[in-house]
Design a protein around this motif. Sequence first.
Motif, PDB file in Angstrom:
ATOM      1  N   SER A 169      -1.267  -4.085  -9.644  1.00 22.49           N
ATOM      2  CA  SER A 169      -0.479  -5.310  -9.201  1.00 22.49           C
ATOM      3  C   SER A 169       0.364  -5.034  -8.253  1.00 22.49           C
ATOM      4  O   SER A 169       0.605  -5.571  -7.171  1.00 22.49           O
ATOM      5  CB  SER A 169       0.018  -6.436 -10.107  1.00 22.49           C
ATOM      6  OG  SER A 169      -1.394  -7.070 -10.778  1.00 22.49           O
ATOM      7  N   ASN A 170       1.465  -4.138  -8.570  1.00 20.09           N
ATOM      8  CA  ASN A 170       2.524  -3.859  -7.601  1.00 20.09           C
ATOM      9  C   ASN A 170       1.945  -2.931  -6.662  1.00 20.09           C
ATOM     10  O   ASN A 170       2.523  -3.157  -5.434  1.00 20.09           O
ATOM     11  CB  ASN A 170       3.444  -2.943  -8.556  1.00 20.09           C
ATOM     12  CG  ASN A 170       4.181  -3.615  -9.512  1.00 20.09           C
ATOM     13  OD1 ASN A 170       4.677  -4.835  -9.309  1.00 20.09           O
ATOM     14  ND2 ASN A 170       4.920  -2.988 -10.442  1.00 20.09           N
ATOM     15  N   LEU A 171       0.942  -2.248  -6.819  1.00 22.81           N
ATOM     16  CA  LEU A 171       0.118  -1.561  -5.614  1.00 22.81           C
ATOM     17  C   LEU A 171      -0.391  -2.681  -4.616  1.00 22.81           C
ATOM     18  O   LEU A 171      -0.081  -2.509  -3.323  1.00 22.81           O
ATOM     19  CB  LEU A 171      -0.800  -0.565  -6.058  1.00 22.81           C
ATOM     20  CG  LEU A 171      -1.415   0.258  -5.042  1.00 22.81           C
ATOM     21  CD1 LEU A 171      -2.050   1.460  -5.734  1.00 22.81           C
ATOM     22  CD2 LEU A 171      -2.797  -0.401  -4.492  1.00 22.81           C
ATOM     23  N   TYR A 172      -0.719  -3.708  -5.216  1.00 23.15           N
ATOM     24  CA  TYR A 172      -1.239  -4.555  -3.987  1.00 23.15           C
ATOM     25  C   TYR A 172      -0.174  -5.497  -3.401  1.00 23.15           C
ATOM     26  O   TYR A 172      -0.041  -5.759  -2.215  1.00 23.15           O
ATOM     27  CB  TYR A 172      -1.843  -5.784  -4.884  1.00 23.15           C
ATOM     28  CG  TYR A 172      -3.394  -5.539  -4.854  1.00 23.15           C
ATOM     29  CD1 TYR A 172      -4.432  -5.927  -4.198  1.00 23.15           C
ATOM     30  CD2 TYR A 172      -3.926  -5.506  -6.532  1.00 23.15           C
ATOM     31  CE1 TYR A 172      -5.705  -5.837  -4.578  1.00 23.15           C
ATOM     32  CE2 TYR A 172      -5.177  -5.376  -6.694  1.00 23.15           C
ATOM     33  CZ  TYR A 172      -6.214  -5.676  -5.451  1.00 23.15           C
ATOM     34  OH  TYR A 172      -7.731  -5.662  -5.977  1.00 23.15           O
ATOM     35  N   GLY A 173       1.060  -5.547  -4.092  1.00 25.69           N
ATOM     36  CA  GLY A 173       2.125  -6.299  -3.445  1.00 25.69           C
ATOM     37  C   GLY A 173       2.480  -5.359  -2.166  1.00 25.69           C
ATOM     38  O   GLY A 173       2.840  -5.817  -1.070  1.00 25.69           O
ATOM     39  N   ILE A 174       2.809  -3.958  -2.580  1.00 24.59           N
ATOM     40  CA  ILE A 174       3.195  -3.142  -1.376  1.00 24.59           C
ATOM     41  C   ILE A 174       2.226  -2.862  -0.221  1.00 24.59           C
ATOM     42  O   ILE A 174       2.470  -2.881   0.892  1.00 24.59           O
ATOM     43  CB  ILE A 174       3.367  -1.647  -2.004  1.00 24.59           C
ATOM     44  CG1 ILE A 174       4.664  -2.007  -3.005  1.00 24.59           C
ATOM     45  CG2 ILE A 174       3.881  -0.738  -0.913  1.00 24.59           C
ATOM     46  CD1 ILE A 174       4.926  -0.704  -3.903  1.00 24.59           C
ATOM     47  N   LEU A 175       0.765  -2.884  -0.774  1.00 24.17           N
ATOM     48  CA  LEU A 175      -0.321  -2.728   0.117  1.00 24.17           C
ATOM     49  C   LEU A 175      -0.532  -4.020   1.176  1.00 24.17           C
ATOM     50  O   LEU A 175      -0.345  -3.721   2.456  1.00 24.17           O
ATOM     51  CB  LEU A 175      -1.531  -2.830  -0.576  1.00 24.17           C
ATOM     52  CG  LEU A 175      -3.029  -2.752   0.197  1.00 24.17           C
ATOM     53  CD1 LEU A 175      -3.109  -1.597   0.922  1.00 24.17           C
ATOM     54  CD2 LEU A 175      -4.373  -3.086  -0.744  1.00 24.17           C
ATOM     55  N   ILE A 176      -0.260  -5.250   0.534  1.00 28.85           N
ATOM     56  CA  ILE A 176      -0.138  -6.233   1.419  1.00 28.85           C
ATOM     57  C   ILE A 176       1.163  -6.495   2.390  1.00 28.85           C
ATOM     58  O   ILE A 176       0.938  -7.159   3.404  1.00 28.85           O
ATOM     59  CB  ILE A 176      -0.320  -7.625   0.589  1.00 28.85           C
ATOM     60  CG1 ILE A 176      -1.536  -7.851  -0.170  1.00 28.85           C
ATOM     61  CG2 ILE A 176      -0.384  -8.923   1.376  1.00 28.85           C
ATOM     62  CD1 ILE A 176      -2.905  -7.427   0.631  1.00 28.85           C
ATOM     63  N   ALA A 177       2.264  -6.058   1.908  1.00 26.12           N
ATOM     64  CA  ALA A 177       3.475  -6.032   2.415  1.00 26.12           C
ATOM     65  C   ALA A 177       3.233  -5.216   3.889  1.00 26.12           C
ATOM     66  O   ALA A 177       3.589  -5.546   4.802  1.00 26.12           O
ATOM     67  CB  ALA A 177       4.713  -5.469   1.636  1.00 26.12           C
ATOM     68  N   ARG A 178       2.791  -4.006   3.658  1.00 28.94           N
ATOM     69  CA  ARG A 178       2.387  -3.215   4.797  1.00 28.94           C
ATOM     70  C   ARG A 178       1.486  -3.642   5.814  1.00 28.94           C
ATOM     71  O   ARG A 178       1.513  -3.649   6.686  1.00 28.94           O
ATOM     72  CB  ARG A 178       1.865  -1.720   4.170  1.00 28.94           C
ATOM     73  CG  ARG A 178       1.622  -0.704   5.531  1.00 28.94           C
ATOM     74  CD  ARG A 178       1.221   0.653   4.780  1.00 28.94           C
ATOM     75  NE  ARG A 178       0.127   0.572   4.301  1.00 28.94           N
ATOM     76  CZ  ARG A 178      -0.575   1.557   3.655  1.00 28.94           C
ATOM     77  NH1 ARG A 178      -0.216   2.836   3.564  1.00 28.94           N
ATOM     78  NH2 ARG A 178      -1.761   1.354   3.073  1.00 28.94           N
ATOM     79  N   LYS A 190       0.670  -6.843   6.298  1.00 29.56           N
ATOM     80  CA  LYS A 190       1.422  -7.941   6.982  1.00 29.56           C
ATOM     81  C   LYS A 190       2.361  -7.756   8.243  1.00 29.56           C
ATOM     82  O   LYS A 190       2.125  -8.147   9.427  1.00 29.56           O
ATOM     83  CB  LYS A 190       2.428  -8.764   6.015  1.00 29.56           C
ATOM     84  CG  LYS A 190       3.213  -9.691   6.719  1.00 29.56           C
ATOM     85  CD  LYS A 190       2.361 -10.960   6.889  1.00 29.56           C
ATOM     86  CE  LYS A 190       3.229 -12.310   7.915  1.00 29.56           C
ATOM     87  NZ  LYS A 190       2.332 -13.315   8.278  1.00 29.56           N
ATOM     88  N   GLN A 191       2.946  -6.301   8.125  1.00 33.78           N
ATOM     89  CA  GLN A 191       3.721  -5.933   9.315  1.00 33.78           C
ATOM     90  C   GLN A 191       3.120  -5.286  10.007  1.00 33.78           C
ATOM     91  O   GLN A 191       3.250  -5.193  11.378  1.00 33.78           O
ATOM     92  CB  GLN A 191       4.914  -5.184   8.636  1.00 33.78           C
ATOM     93  CG  GLN A 191       5.933  -5.063   9.714  1.00 33.78           C
ATOM     94  CD  GLN A 191       7.497  -4.563   9.047  1.00 33.78           C
ATOM     95  OE1 GLN A 191       7.684  -5.009   7.915  1.00 33.78           O
ATOM     96  NE2 GLN A 191       8.227  -3.836   9.963  1.00 33.78           N
ATOM     97  N   TYR A 192       1.932  -4.493   9.697  1.00 37.08           N
ATOM     98  CA  TYR A 192       0.996  -3.471  10.566  1.00 37.08           C
ATOM     99  C   TYR A 192      -0.348  -3.414  10.318  1.00 37.08           C
ATOM    100  O   TYR A 192      -1.026  -2.787   9.449  1.00 37.08           O
ATOM    101  CB  TYR A 192       1.619  -2.043  10.215  1.00 37.08           C
ATOM    102  CG  TYR A 192       3.268  -1.571  10.354  1.00 37.08           C
ATOM    103  CD1 TYR A 192       3.649  -1.459  11.550  1.00 37.08           C
ATOM    104  CD2 TYR A 192       3.950  -1.557   9.279  1.00 37.08           C
ATOM    105  CE1 TYR A 192       4.993  -1.280  11.597  1.00 37.08           C
ATOM    106  CE2 TYR A 192       5.320  -1.484   9.473  1.00 37.08           C
ATOM    107  CZ  TYR A 192       5.905  -1.067  10.655  1.00 37.08           C
ATOM    108  OH  TYR A 192       6.990  -0.948  10.765  1.00 37.08           O
TER     109      TYR A 192
END
Length: 543
Positions: A204-213, A215-217
């Motif tokens: 789940s934490n990996l998803y959060g960081i994956l989606i954050a990246r 969103k910006q790129y």
Amino acid sequence: MDFKECGYSLANKEQMRKTSALTFQSTEKDAKKDTHFENLTTNLSNTYASDLLPSKDGKDLTECFLLQVVDILLHYIKKSFDVKSKILDFHHPHQLLEGLEGFNLELSDHPESLEQLLVDCTDTLKYGVKTGHPRFLNQLSSGLDVIGLAGEWLTATANTNMFTYEIAPVFTVMETILLKKMYEIIGWGETEGDGIFSPGGSISNLYGILIARYKQYPEIKRKGMTELPCIVLFVSEQGHYSVRKAAAILGIGTDNVIEVKCDERGKMIAAELEKNILQVKRKGRTPFCVTATAGSTVLGAFDPLQDIADICERHGLWMHVDAAWGGGLLLSRNYSHKLSGIERANSVTWNPHKLMGVPLQCSAILIREKGLLEACNQMQARYLFQPDKPYNVDFDTGDKTIQCGRHVDIFKLWLMWKAKGTSGFEAQINRYMELAKYFYKVLKRKDNFQLVFDAEPEFTNVCFWYLPPRLKHIPKGFERDQELQKIAPKIKAQMIEEGTAMISYQPCGDKVNFFRMVFSNPATRQTDVDYLIDEIERLGKDL
């Protein structure tokens, strides 16, 4: 009374409401069935898995075999809740590898009998750890919820995949309903919220960081990391190691994870976060995400979410909250204020298999902006996600995930929520918090225990040292620390050998090994807390 007796006695009660003639016929019929089952049970040594359903004549044998399995499970469940039973019958790895009293883990080229399989089932439980035992206090996820267990059994029986409504119609709708409930509890608006249940908090934490990246790129999906600047994410020095692991997996690199200093209670210092962000920018690198922690693994700390949200807004950064451990507090009106500001997060990890006591595993990644999960992960496999199906394909959630096959983790949570209601979870969580306060107060009165923090616990984590009599006369300093760090491992080793209790220990920063007590087991009572203290004293007094 065993499982069969229970079932037949209920059947007989029903028959008593009918005529005496029918009762006699039914009893005679049941007696014949019992005799038939006894014969089948006797012959399990000569029957094999190939004789079970879907074998042509496998119906009765399948029923007999599964009833025997249920008997084994019920016996284990009863033992799990019995404080007089051992938590485990400890053996070293080499002993299990070599085999124990007929329990051989090696695999054969030839099938073994159903009778041997039942023995193997019994031994597997015998040599494992009873995580439902009232004195199992070792992990954030512990306890054995009977309703959740029933949900897991049903899930295994259904044996389906969560990627499409087509093959999991009830489960996919349940997931939609539960995710919506979780968005509301976090405080997101009616038009906000997306999510998925994933295989544990680390994913789940990996998803959060994956989606954050993404969103910006968004170009990362097609062109890869070579098109991006050197991006950096931030997490507290008490944050979960899965954040660094996610950075390694996603190609961001662990050198680009900045660990932000914490105060003495383990909370991220907001001013330090902002200072780190500015330093990174001055070096020509690009911040993109902050992972805040709501309930740290060791100290049970809650980062200042409102302050972190302010900083993220000022610098245009994605805010992910790892509430894998602490998310359950949102269900408590007494304690939900500890997560104030979580409603401002862009994504949240929440593990119902921890504080809420749902059987492993059950974790959700929740994203505030709709559509991002699918946009980031969608590959439109034409053999699964056809747009012209005869139902609303919005319920085909498989293209939101990084997996294809996805286990049904939703039903046990849904069933438990039906059984307890939100108020039931609230009462359970409030009781854990009260147990932590009780434990803290008892330890504070004892001169042979020393609290890591001399203040009321913020969460259900209570951290402490035990001081054997010989150490109390050694002044604080390097010499005493060298001896003190050996105490918790030795006491725990004896606990495991004797099977009396299980509690975790670890060092943290400049603090040598200390015990970490966590309350998340619904079977634990004050008497178990008192027992643990006495047991530590008994095992440690001569060390």
